[in-house]
Design an enzyme around this catalytic site. Structure first.
Site, PDB file in Angstrom:
ATOM      1  N   CYS A  33       0.889  -1.120   0.051  1.00  0.00           N
ATOM      2  CA  CYS A  33      -0.198   0.313   0.420  1.00  0.00           C
ATOM      3  C   CYS A  33       0.600   1.139  -0.107  1.00  0.00           C
ATOM      4  O   CYS A  33       1.007   1.770  -0.405  1.00  0.00           O
ATOM      5  CB  CYS A  33      -1.027   0.062   1.279  1.00  0.00           C
ATOM      6  N   ASP A  35       2.356   2.443   3.231  1.00  0.00           N
ATOM      7  CA  ASP A  35       2.324   2.986   4.132  1.00  0.00           C
ATOM      8  C   ASP A  35       3.868   2.853   4.185  1.00  0.00           C
ATOM      9  O   ASP A  35       4.225   2.282   4.718  1.00  0.00           O
ATOM     10  CB  ASP A  35       1.374   2.891   5.002  1.00  0.00           C
ATOM     11  N   CYS A  58      -2.552   3.903   7.204  1.00  0.00           N
ATOM     12  CA  CYS A  58      -4.220   3.746   7.294  1.00  0.00           C
ATOM     13  C   CYS A  58      -4.362   3.249   8.475  1.00  0.00           C
ATOM     14  O   CYS A  58      -2.902   3.733   9.499  1.00  0.00           O
ATOM     15  CB  CYS A  58      -4.338   2.518   6.910  1.00  0.00           C
ATOM     16  N   CYS A 102      -1.594  -5.298   7.713  1.00  0.00           N
ATOM     17  CA  CYS A 102      -0.961  -3.896   8.588  1.00  0.00           C
ATOM     18  C   CYS A 102      -0.038  -4.063   9.905  1.00  0.00           C
ATOM     19  O   CYS A 102       0.833  -3.180   9.982  1.00  0.00           O
ATOM     20  CB  CYS A 102      -2.113  -2.588   8.444  1.00  0.00           C
TER      21      CYS A 102
HETATM   22 FE1  FES Z   1      -1.606  -0.378   4.909  1.00  0.00          FE
HETATM   23 FE2  FES Z   1      -2.692  -0.150   6.498  1.00  0.00          FE
HETATM   24  S1  FES Z   1      -3.101  -0.476   3.994  1.00  0.00           S
HETATM   25  S2  FES Z   1      -0.702  -0.384   6.600  1.00  0.00           S
END
Ligand code: FES
Length: 124
Positions: A33, A35, A58, A102
């Protein structure tokens, strides 16, 4: 979809920020994602006396960062290294199935910071 414990840690994340004279720093990303998490540890006498982080992610990434920081603060380096994503999810009383991935970010960042700390020690 998130339980109250997760929402509490997401809305009031504990131990956020940086440590200027950190003993170790770890940066990790979730390739799925994009992140990111950067985590700082201050080690005194083999214990994580302080843990701070910045997480761009998120709600689950932020909540897991927050609770993981509480779980390892005050622990020995060896204990902190053992933290798993299962421990983190359990402490949050569960995450939605699609958000379990995550929870990898925080334990990975802790191990990365510890590895950074260990390397800096061995290089003297
Ligand atoms: Fe990226 Fe949760 S969607 S860590």
């Amino acid at each position: 979809m998130y339980n109250e414990t997760v929402l509490d840690h997401f809305q009031n994340p504990r131990n956020t920020g940086e440590i200027a004279d950190a003993s170790g720093v770890g940066s990790v990303g979730n390739p799925a994602c994009g992140d990111m998490m950067k985590l700082y540890i201050k080690v005194v006498d083999g214990r994580l006396m302080d843990v701070r982080y910045k997480t761009f992610g998120c709600a689950a990434a932020i909540a897991t960062s927050s609770i993981a920081s509480e779980m390892v603060k005050g622990k020995t380096v060896e204990q902190a290294e053992q933290l798993t994503r299962e421990d983190v999810v359990e402490a949050l009383h569960g995450l939605p199935e699609e958000k379990v991935n995550c929870s990898t970010l925080a334990p990975d960042a802790i191990r990365a910071a510890i590895a950074n700390y260990s390397r800096s020690r061995s290089s003297g």
